[in-house]
Design an enzyme around this catalytic site. Structure first.
Site, mmCIF file in Angstrom:
data_model
loop_
_atom_site.group_PDB
_atom_site.id
_atom_site.type_symbol
_atom_site.label_atom_id
_atom_site.label_comp_id
_atom_site.label_asym_id
_atom_site.label_seq_id
_atom_site.Cartn_x
_atom_site.Cartn_y
_atom_site.Cartn_z
ATOM 1 N N ASP A 12 0.836 -1.178 -0.150
ATOM 2 C CA ASP A 12 0.076 0.075 0.016
ATOM 3 C C ASP A 12 1.097 1.255 -0.016
ATOM 4 O O ASP A 12 1.743 1.416 0.809
ATOM 5 C CB ASP A 12 -0.986 0.000 1.238
ATOM 6 N N ASP A 112 -3.944 2.287 -4.962
ATOM 7 C CA ASP A 112 -2.800 2.444 -4.463
ATOM 8 C C ASP A 112 -2.307 1.109 -3.629
ATOM 9 O O ASP A 112 -1.265 1.095 -2.902
ATOM 10 C CB ASP A 112 -2.658 3.744 -3.399
ATOM 11 N N GLU A 113 -3.005 0.193 -3.903
ATOM 12 C CA GLU A 113 -2.788 -1.131 -3.122
ATOM 13 C C GLU A 113 -3.031 -2.424 -4.116
ATOM 14 O O GLU A 113 -3.628 -2.474 -4.808
ATOM 15 C CB GLU A 113 -3.329 -1.463 -1.933
#
Ligand code: TTP
Ligand code: MG
Ligand code: MG
Length: 373
Positions: A12, A112-113
């Site tokens: 992340d 974002d992960e």
């Protein structure tokens, strides 16, 4: 390979949108930076999307109204910036491509992960898990300039909780032998999928920690939250919820879209502004190790209609050819639709395939690095 021996990483990015802004403007580093989604109703209406840790120190959080964030930051030299979705999306794709080159299976979870199955990378050996995490962090940093936190566990749930616990810029390994002691003291909200509502319901029967949750019989839990959720909670709270890391879908195309500096139907103006997205796409293709036989354009008109054109070819295209085709497609689009004015414009590459030998597209990019911005 048995399910017991899987080694799963959850990656992340730290304060992602705000970190990208920092990266593109080093003067912001260390300052309270808040990326905002302005709704446009009034100058202040909207919510916080991402905040640097310096801003979080004042209590600023994602999802909070901008006005509230401003109040918290009163008298502080803080920087509020409008969201630039395309810029973050481009960074996101670079990060995912970096992960894909390191491990076999990458499941993109959000902008974002991602989960990465590191079982093959480590040979199933937990002594190599730390090294896997370090390599992921180093590669993401060297190839995109971004810092991330990595959590590694025997399944996705444990890996995600591990990364949440290690933020920012952290690395946390939870091998099978430590799963139980790692999870037990955590609050129920630590489980992915448990929000304030579900947590309150669990608290109503005195269940606050994962230790308590894991000790509940399935029957009373089912009555409280329903059978499906109960089963998930029971397994997840014990660190036994197994779900494979899967590529969500094969990448059939890659694209970039931008908001034009001003509304226009001038082909030169549009193509000029697509220069950088095109370069970034060619680079992304090169990084993915693919070439494209198809290219398409997309326009979002000032009336918010979507208009597209595309062409495909028998052989992979060079960068110069792409450029020319994009121009031709915009010329024909704007000639046919004589009344449209474009607000946004984009390009996509499709019919992606592995080259049999190096083509001009990959050769073009071999020694070039593009800055996004
Ligand atoms: P997160 O990973 O939840 O947050 P973050 O990366 O900003 O911070 P952290 O260091 O704690 O990981 O979300 C990723 C991005 O998604 C975030 O940068 C902005 C966007 N986002 C929103 O727009 N609104 C939200 O409410 C949240 C939580 C995220
Ligand atoms: Mg994040
Ligand atoms: Mg996230």
């Amino acid at each position: 390979m048995s399910t017991q021996s899987r080694i799963i990483a959850h990656v992340d990015l730290d304060y992602f949108f705000a970190q990208v802004e920092e990266l593109l403007n080093p003067e912001l580093v260390g300052k309270p930076v808040v990326v905002c989604v302005y709704s446009g109703r009034t100058a202040e209406s909207g919510v916080v999307s991402s905040a640097t840790y310096a801003a979080r120190r004042y209590g600023v959080r994602a999802g909070m109204p901008i006005a509230r964030a401003k109040k918290l930051l009163q008298g502080v030299e803080a920087i509020l910036l409008p969201l630039r979705r395309e810029v973050y999306q481009n960074f996101s794709e670079k990060v995912m491509d970096t992960l894909r080159r390191e491990v076999d299976t990458v499941e993109v979870e959000s902008v974002d992960e991602a989960f990465a199955d590191g079982t093959r990378w480590t040979g199933g050996d937990w002594r190599k898990a730390f090294q896997l995490g370090q390599v992921i962090k180093a590669r993401v940093l060297s190839e995109t300039g971004l810092r991330c936190t990595v959590g590694i566990g025997p399944n996705k749930v444990v890996a995600k909780i591990a990364s949440d616990s290690a933020k920012p810029d952290g690395l946390k390994i939870v091998p099978p032998s430590e799963v139980s002691s790692f999870l037990k003291p955590l609050k129920c909200e630590a489980l992915p999928g448990v929000g304030p509502k579900l947590a309150a319901r669990l608290a109503s029967i005195g269940v606050k920690t994962l230790d308590q949750l894991s000790a509940l019989e399935i029957e009373p839990l089912s009555q409280l939250v329903g059978h499906k959720t109960a089963q998930y909670l029971r397994l997840a709270s014990r660190g036994e919820y197994e779900e494979q890391v899967k590529e969500k879908k094969e990448r059939k195309q890659i694209g970039r879209i931008i908001t034009l500096k001003n509304d226009t139907r001038e082909v030169d103006e549009i193509v000029d502004q697509l220069e950088e997205p095109l370069a970034s796409l060619a680079e992304a293709a090169a990084r993915l190790g693919v070439v494209a036989r198809g290219v398409g354009i997309i326009g979002i008109t000032t009336r918010l209609e979507t208009v597209t054109r595309a062409r495909s070819f028998d052989t992979p295209l060079s960068f110069e050819e792409l450029h020319e085709i994009v121009r031709t497609l915009f010329v024909s689009l704007l000639t046919e639709l004589s009344d449209v004015v474009l607000r946004r414009a984009g390009v996509r590459l499709f019919a992606l395939e592995r080259p049999t030998h190096q083509t001009r597209l990959t050769a073009f990019n071999a020694d070039k690095v593009y800055e996004l911005g």
